[in-house]
Design an enzyme around this catalytic site. Sequence first.
Site, mmCIF file in Angstrom:
data_model
loop_
_atom_site.group_PDB
_atom_site.id
_atom_site.type_symbol
_atom_site.label_atom_id
_atom_site.label_comp_id
_atom_site.label_asym_id
_atom_site.label_seq_id
_atom_site.Cartn_x
_atom_site.Cartn_y
_atom_site.Cartn_z
ATOM 1 N N GLU A 110 -5.672 -2.949 -19.285
ATOM 2 C CA GLU A 110 -4.944 -1.809 -19.834
ATOM 3 C C GLU A 110 -4.067 -1.136 -18.784
ATOM 4 O OE1 GLU A 110 -5.846 2.102 -22.551
ATOM 5 O OE2 GLU A 110 -7.490 1.062 -21.577
ATOM 6 N N GLU A 130 -14.497 -6.247 -24.578
ATOM 7 C CA GLU A 130 -15.265 -5.138 -25.137
ATOM 8 C C GLU A 130 -16.162 -5.545 -26.312
ATOM 9 O OE1 GLU A 130 -12.209 -3.175 -22.675
ATOM 10 O OE2 GLU A 130 -12.235 -4.903 -24.006
#
Length: 256
Positions: A110, A130
Amino acid sequence: MAQVELFIEGRTARVHLNRPEARNALTFGMDVLLSQFWRQVDEDPEIWTVVLTAQGDEAFCIGADMSEARPAAPRLAVGGGLTGIGGPLVPLSKPLVAAAQGFCIGAGFELAMCADVIVAAENAQFGLPETRRGIIGECGVVHRAVRRLPHHVAMAMILTGERIDARAAERFGLVNQLVPLAGLSEAAMDWAARINKASPLANRAAKAAVARGLALPLEAALSSRFEEIERYAGSDDARERDAAIVQGRRPVWTGR
């Protein structure tokens, strides 16, 4: 030695992750330093571009340090890249170049996607682990991934937790340039030098217009007026542009 360092090299600031023994996993303390550095470089008129680098060959950043007890305060620089979980947006108005090597996953991925230009070493791998780990919340990484990659590529990464390598990232348009690991930092700084040949105020105005325009339908973006562009029109750089055209020379930008 600090786990996040800031170096000023001419008109370019380099923000450097320096926790290679933990694959540059981001602690809360690193998060605080990142937030401080983003604000510092954004407010300094002598800095025109920012380069994000990381120490070690094995990893750019494997994300947030999940072994660390979570503080009550929201994170400032991860969980939203340059934003924060439940916190305010921390935008960077100046061009940002990321130099990614090795594992670039989770919040590290990110952080890289917040950049305007990504240079990747040939050993880079990008991923969103995730859901495979059973972790999902207000994670900005999924929202950025579907905006930076083809939809089905991003969704496959999100739903499987599987990574893509540097060549696939380049093919999908995520990465601007692939280079040997040994030349990664030099390539990123070269991108900064190329960006610095343009007016820094024009670059900031263009970046702001792009960011705001993406939130609008194309017709609305085309018909909108952007404050940063209008402010640039009255700047010294705009006057220098006009003078250079008349005098047949290259402009000398001051960023004012």
